[in-house]
Write a protein that holds these residues in place. Structure first.
Motif, short mmCIF file in Angstrom:
data_model
loop_
_atom_site.label_atom_id
_atom_site.label_comp_id
_atom_site.label_asym_id
_atom_site.label_seq_id
_atom_site.Cartn_x
_atom_site.Cartn_y
_atom_site.Cartn_z
N VAL A 139 38.86 44.11 30.05
CA VAL A 139 39.21 44.30 31.45
C VAL A 139 37.96 44.08 32.28
CG1 VAL A 139 40.03 45.92 33.20
CG2 VAL A 139 41.06 45.93 30.91
N HIS A 140 38.07 43.28 33.33
CA HIS A 140 36.94 43.03 34.22
C HIS A 140 37.00 44.01 35.39
CE1 HIS A 140 33.91 41.01 36.58
NE2 HIS A 140 33.81 40.01 35.71
N TYR A 141 35.88 44.66 35.65
CA TYR A 141 35.78 45.62 36.75
C TYR A 141 36.25 45.02 38.08
CZ TYR A 141 33.38 49.37 39.41
OH TYR A 141 33.07 50.43 40.23
N ASP A 142 35.91 43.76 38.32
CA ASP A 142 36.29 43.13 39.58
C ASP A 142 37.78 42.87 39.66
OD1 ASP A 142 33.73 43.24 40.44
OD2 ASP A 142 33.29 41.10 40.23
N ASP A 143 38.45 42.71 38.51
CA ASP A 143 39.91 42.58 38.53
C ASP A 143 40.56 43.90 38.92
OD1 ASP A 143 39.85 39.91 37.86
OD2 ASP A 143 40.09 40.26 35.70
N LEU A 144 39.97 45.01 38.50
CA LEU A 144 40.48 46.31 38.93
C LEU A 144 40.30 46.48 40.44
CD1 LEU A 144 39.09 48.61 36.08
CD2 LEU A 144 41.43 47.76 36.35
N LEU A 145 39.18 46.00 40.98
CA LEU A 145 38.97 46.07 42.43
C LEU A 145 39.96 45.18 43.18
CD1 LEU A 145 35.06 45.94 42.72
CD2 LEU A 145 36.52 47.90 43.21
N ALA A 146 40.21 44.00 42.64
CA ALA A 146 41.02 43.01 43.36
C ALA A 146 42.51 43.28 43.26
CB ALA A 146 40.71 41.61 42.82
N ASP A 147 42.98 43.77 42.11
CA ASP A 147 44.42 43.94 41.90
C ASP A 147 44.65 45.09 40.93
OD1 ASP A 147 47.16 43.69 41.73
OD2 ASP A 147 47.15 41.81 40.62
N LEU A 148 44.40 46.30 41.39
CA LEU A 148 44.51 47.47 40.53
C LEU A 148 45.92 47.62 39.98
CD1 LEU A 148 43.31 50.05 39.33
CD2 LEU A 148 43.79 51.20 41.52
N GLY A 149 46.92 47.46 40.84
CA GLY A 149 48.30 47.59 40.37
C GLY A 149 48.65 46.57 39.31
N GLY A 150 48.22 45.32 39.52
CA GLY A 150 48.50 44.27 38.55
C GLY A 150 47.85 44.54 37.21
N GLU A 151 46.61 45.01 37.23
CA GLU A 151 45.92 45.33 35.97
C GLU A 151 46.56 46.53 35.28
OE1 GLU A 151 42.85 43.70 34.36
OE2 GLU A 151 44.34 42.41 35.33
N MET A 152 46.97 47.52 36.04
CA MET A 152 47.64 48.67 35.42
C MET A 152 48.97 48.26 34.80
SD MET A 152 46.73 51.75 38.14
CE MET A 152 47.66 53.01 37.24
N ARG A 153 49.71 47.39 35.46
CA ARG A 153 50.98 46.92 34.90
C ARG A 153 50.72 46.08 33.65
NH1 ARG A 153 52.04 46.80 40.47
NH2 ARG A 153 51.32 44.66 40.68
N ARG A 154 49.68 45.28 33.66
CA ARG A 154 49.36 44.45 32.48
C ARG A 154 49.02 45.34 31.29
NH1 ARG A 154 44.84 42.17 29.98
NH2 ARG A 154 43.35 43.10 31.46
N LEU A 155 48.21 46.35 31.50
CA LEU A 155 47.85 47.25 30.41
C LEU A 155 49.06 48.04 29.92
CD1 LEU A 155 44.40 48.53 31.71
CD2 LEU A 155 44.80 46.95 29.81
N ALA A 156 49.88 48.50 30.85
CA ALA A 156 51.08 49.23 30.43
C ALA A 156 51.96 48.36 29.54
CB ALA A 156 51.86 49.70 31.67
N ASP A 157 52.10 47.10 29.90
CA ASP A 157 52.91 46.19 29.10
C ASP A 157 52.30 46.00 27.71
OD1 ASP A 157 55.09 44.11 28.87
OD2 ASP A 157 53.34 42.83 28.61
N ARG A 158 50.99 45.82 27.66
CA ARG A 158 50.31 45.61 26.38
C ARG A 158 50.42 46.84 25.48
NH1 ARG A 158 48.45 41.08 24.10
NH2 ARG A 158 46.46 42.02 23.49
N TRP A 159 50.45 48.02 26.08
CA TRP A 159 50.45 49.25 25.29
C TRP A 159 51.84 49.85 25.13
CZ3 TRP A 159 45.82 51.37 28.59
CH2 TRP A 159 44.65 50.68 28.22
#
Length: 292
Positions: free
Chosen positions: A194-214
Motif C-alpha cells: 500500500v502506498h501512503y500517497d494512495d491512502l491520501l488520494a483515495d482512502l475509501g478506494g484503498e479501504m475497499r480494495r483491502l476489504a475485498d482482498r481480505w
C-alpha cells in the motif's frame, strides 16, 4: 510455514518474538517502517474488522506491537489469544524476519523515504527518553539532551549516512531494504503493498480494495471518515501508540500526515545525491512506484 531467515534486534525490539507465534487463519500482519503509516493501517484494519468507529479498547491494545520489548512476550501472546475477532498485529520487522504462513495476510505500507525521515526527526523530539529507558531496562540518559541540527541539515546527513541496513532499519538503506524485500513478494496472494500517497488520494478506494482482498465487507462512509487523518488526530488519546507514557504529547504524534515536505527541504545538490543513492539501493521499478 517458513521460519524467519533474519533476526532483527535493537534496544527495544527483537524479531525472535515471532518465532513460535500461534497464527490463526485470517490474521493480518502490518509490516512497516517507522512513520510510514503504521498507526493509519492499524486503524484501517480495526475499522474493517470491527465495523465500528467506536473501538472497544485503545488501538495499541487491539493491535499490539509484537516484537516490542517494553511488554512481555507472554502478555502480548495472551492478549492476542483472547481476541475473538480477526487479529491485526503490528511489526516494524521486514517480512524476511517474520514467519510467512499461507493462511495469514501481510500488508506493507510504503512512504516516500524523505517524508518518512522528516517525521522521524520530529518524533524524536516528542519521545520521553528517560521513560523509554526505564521501560526497556536501559541506563537512563545522563545530562541535558544534545542540541539537534536544523531539519534541513539533519535530512541531508540522513541521505548520506553509510550504515548496515539490518542494524539501522530507519536509515535510508534500511528503509529501502525493507521495501525491496516486500516488492519481491508483491505478487504473492497473501501480500499487499500500500502506498501512503494512495491512502491520501483515495482512502475509501484503498479501504475497499483491502476489504475485498481480505474477504471483509466493504466499508461505509462512516468507517472511511473515521480513518481520516483529522479524525484520528482528534482521538489521539485512544489511537496514538502510547499506553505507557513514551510520548511527551500524544496529539503531536499525528503531526501533519502530508507528502512532499522532505523533497522541499533539500537543495538541488542534496536531491541529486538522494536520487543517485536510492538508485544503488533499490530496483528502478520500485523507485518509480515509490517516488510517483
Amino acid at each position: 510455514m517458513r521460519t524467519p531467515v533474519h533476526r532483527y534486534r535493537s534496544d527495544d525490539e527483537d524479531s525472535a518474538r515471532w518465532t513460535g507465534f500461534p497464527f490463526r487463519a485470517g490474521d493480518i500482519v502490518i509490516s512497516t517502517r517507522s512513520k510510514s503509516g503504521t498507526t493509519w493501517m492499524q486503524m484501517i484494519c480495526a475499522l474493517l474488522v470491527l465495523r465500528t468507529p467506536e473501538l472497544p479498547a485503545p488501538l495499541t491494545e487491539l493491535s499490539p506491537w509484537l516484537d516490542w520489548l517494553v511488554e512481555s512476550r507472554d502478555a502480548v501472546y495472551g492478549r492476542l489469544a483472547a481476541q475473538p475477532h480477526r487479529r491485526f498485529i503490528k511489526t516494524h520487522t521486514p517480512l524476511d524476519g517474520v514467519p510467512i504462513d499461507p493462511r495469514v495476510h501481510y500488508v506493507v505500507v510504503a512512504r516516500h523515504p524523505l517524508d518518512l525521515a522528516v517525521s522521524l526527526y520530529h518524533q524524536a523530539a516528542n519521545l520521553d527518553r528517560a521513560r523509554l529507558a526505564e521501560l526497556t531496562g536501559q541506563p537512563a540518559p545522563a545530562g541535558p539532551p544534545r542540541a539537534r541540527p536544523p531539519v534541513e541539515r539533519w535530512l541531508s546527513s540522513w541521505v548520506d549516512r553509510e550504515v548496515d541496513p539490518r542494524a539501522e532499519l530507519d536509515s535510508l538503506p534500511g528503509v529501502l531494504m525493507h521495501l525491496s524485500d516486500a516488492w519481491t513478494r508483491r505478487h504473492e496472494p497473501n501480500v499487499e503493498l500500500v502506498h501512503y500517497d494512495d491512502l491520501l488520494a483515495d482512502l475509501g478506494g484503498e479501504m475497499r480494495r483491502l476489504a475485498d482482498r481480505w474477504g471483509l465487507p466493504a466499508p461505509g462512509s462512516e468507517l472511511v471518515e473515521a480513518a481520516t487523518f483529522g479524525r484520528m488526530r482528534e482521538r489521539a488519546d485512544r489511537l496514538a501508540p502510547d499506553t505507557l507514557g513514551v510520548f511527551r504529547d500524544r496529539q503531536a504524534f499525528f503531526r501533519q500526515g502530508a507528502s512532499g515536505q522532505g523533497r522541499d527541504l533539500l537543495d538541488g545538490a542534496a536531491r541529486a545525491r538522494y536520487e543517485a543513492r536510492t538508485a544503488t539501493l533499490a530496483p528502478p521499478d520500485l523507485l518509480t512506484w515509490l517516488h510517483r
